[in-house]
Design a protein around this motif. Structure first.
Motif, mmCIF file in Angstrom:
data_model
loop_
_atom_site.group_PDB
_atom_site.id
_atom_site.type_symbol
_atom_site.label_atom_id
_atom_site.label_comp_id
_atom_site.label_asym_id
_atom_site.label_seq_id
_atom_site.Cartn_x
_atom_site.Cartn_y
_atom_site.Cartn_z
ATOM 1 N N ASP A 1 0.845 -1.182 0.000
ATOM 2 C CA ASP A 1 0.000 0.000 0.000
ATOM 3 C C ASP A 1 0.888 1.243 0.000
ATOM 4 O OD1 ASP A 1 -1.966 1.872 0.282
ATOM 5 O OD2 ASP A 1 -2.534 1.297 2.320
ATOM 6 N N ASP B 1 -0.579 4.281 -0.670
ATOM 7 C CA ASP B 1 -1.518 5.392 -0.558
ATOM 8 C C ASP B 1 -1.134 6.279 0.619
ATOM 9 O OD1 ASP B 1 -2.936 4.359 -2.679
ATOM 10 O OD2 ASP B 1 -4.445 3.386 -1.419
ATOM 11 N N ILE B 2 -1.592 7.495 0.597
ATOM 12 C CA ILE B 2 -1.360 8.429 1.701
ATOM 13 C C ILE B 2 -2.424 8.185 2.755
ATOM 14 C CG2 ILE B 2 -1.361 10.850 2.376
ATOM 15 C CD1 ILE B 2 -0.379 11.488 -0.458
ATOM 16 N N HIS B 3 -1.979 8.020 4.003
ATOM 17 C CA HIS B 3 -2.897 7.801 5.111
ATOM 18 C C HIS B 3 -2.730 8.940 6.108
ATOM 19 C CE1 HIS B 3 -3.942 3.749 3.793
ATOM 20 N NE2 HIS B 3 -2.668 3.630 3.462
ATOM 21 N N PHE B 4 -3.835 9.487 6.553
ATOM 22 C CA PHE B 4 -3.805 10.581 7.510
ATOM 23 C C PHE B 4 -4.055 10.059 8.915
ATOM 24 C CE2 PHE B 4 -4.968 12.632 3.525
ATOM 25 C CZ PHE B 4 -4.071 13.688 3.499
ATOM 26 N N ARG B 5 -3.413 10.668 9.887
ATOM 27 C CA ARG B 5 -3.641 10.361 11.293
ATOM 28 C C ARG B 5 -4.575 11.412 11.867
ATOM 29 N NH1 ARG B 5 0.689 7.792 14.161
ATOM 30 N NH2 ARG B 5 -0.827 7.848 15.857
ATOM 31 N N THR B 6 -5.340 11.044 12.873
ATOM 32 C CA THR B 6 -6.191 11.999 13.570
ATOM 33 C C THR B 6 -5.379 12.607 14.706
ATOM 34 O OG1 THR B 6 -8.124 10.655 13.054
ATOM 35 C CG2 THR B 6 -8.372 12.283 14.802
#
Length: 136
Positions: free
Chosen positions: A26, A28-33
């Motif tokens: 993977d 893809d760009i993943h964002f953290r909260t």
């Protein structure tokens, strides 16, 4: 590389133990909260809204909600026992030529490959002898 599934391929009388691995990574760009005021990542803790306490994973069970707020509880052993045999065996019924396969099945999230599950030395011999003993 993580194993995502362990089971067997079966066709006819042949039963081959295998492990399934993801064939893609993977990217893809993943964002953290994050907490808005200090930009610290928010941890997702398990809490019981009724008891208002944090719950450790060891203190959880699986349940099926059959009616609003009414559950049937299952242990891990019970869930494993009711899994169909097909959950652990890929049964090959026929083979297909590559042009017969819709390209949608090659989509990134679904792409995996199987690796022969290597048994410990002598294990196949023990299993084979046990099967022959059971047939007699």
């Amino acid at each position: 590389m993580n194993t995502v599934w362990k089971g067997a391929i079966s066709f006819g009388l042949v039963h081959i133990p295998v492990k399934m691995h993801s064939a893609t990574e993977d990217h893809d760009i993943h964002f953290r909260t994050l907490h808005k005021s200090c930009s610290t990542p928010i941890s997702m803790t398990r809490t019981c809204p009724r008891c208002d306490v944090k719950v450790d994973s060891a203190d959880t069970v699986k349940g099926y909600e059959y009616e609003s707020s009414k559950f049937v509880l299952f242990s891990e052993e019970e869930i494993e026992a009711i899994k169909p045999e097909s959950a652990r065996v890929i049964q090959i019924l026929s083979f297909a030529d590559l042009p017969q396969i819709d390209p949608i099945y090659f989509d990134k999230p679904r792409t995996s490959y199987l690796v022969l599950f290597i048994l410990k030395r002598g294990e196949y011999c023990r299993v084979s002898k046990k099967e022959n003993k059971n047939r007699n």
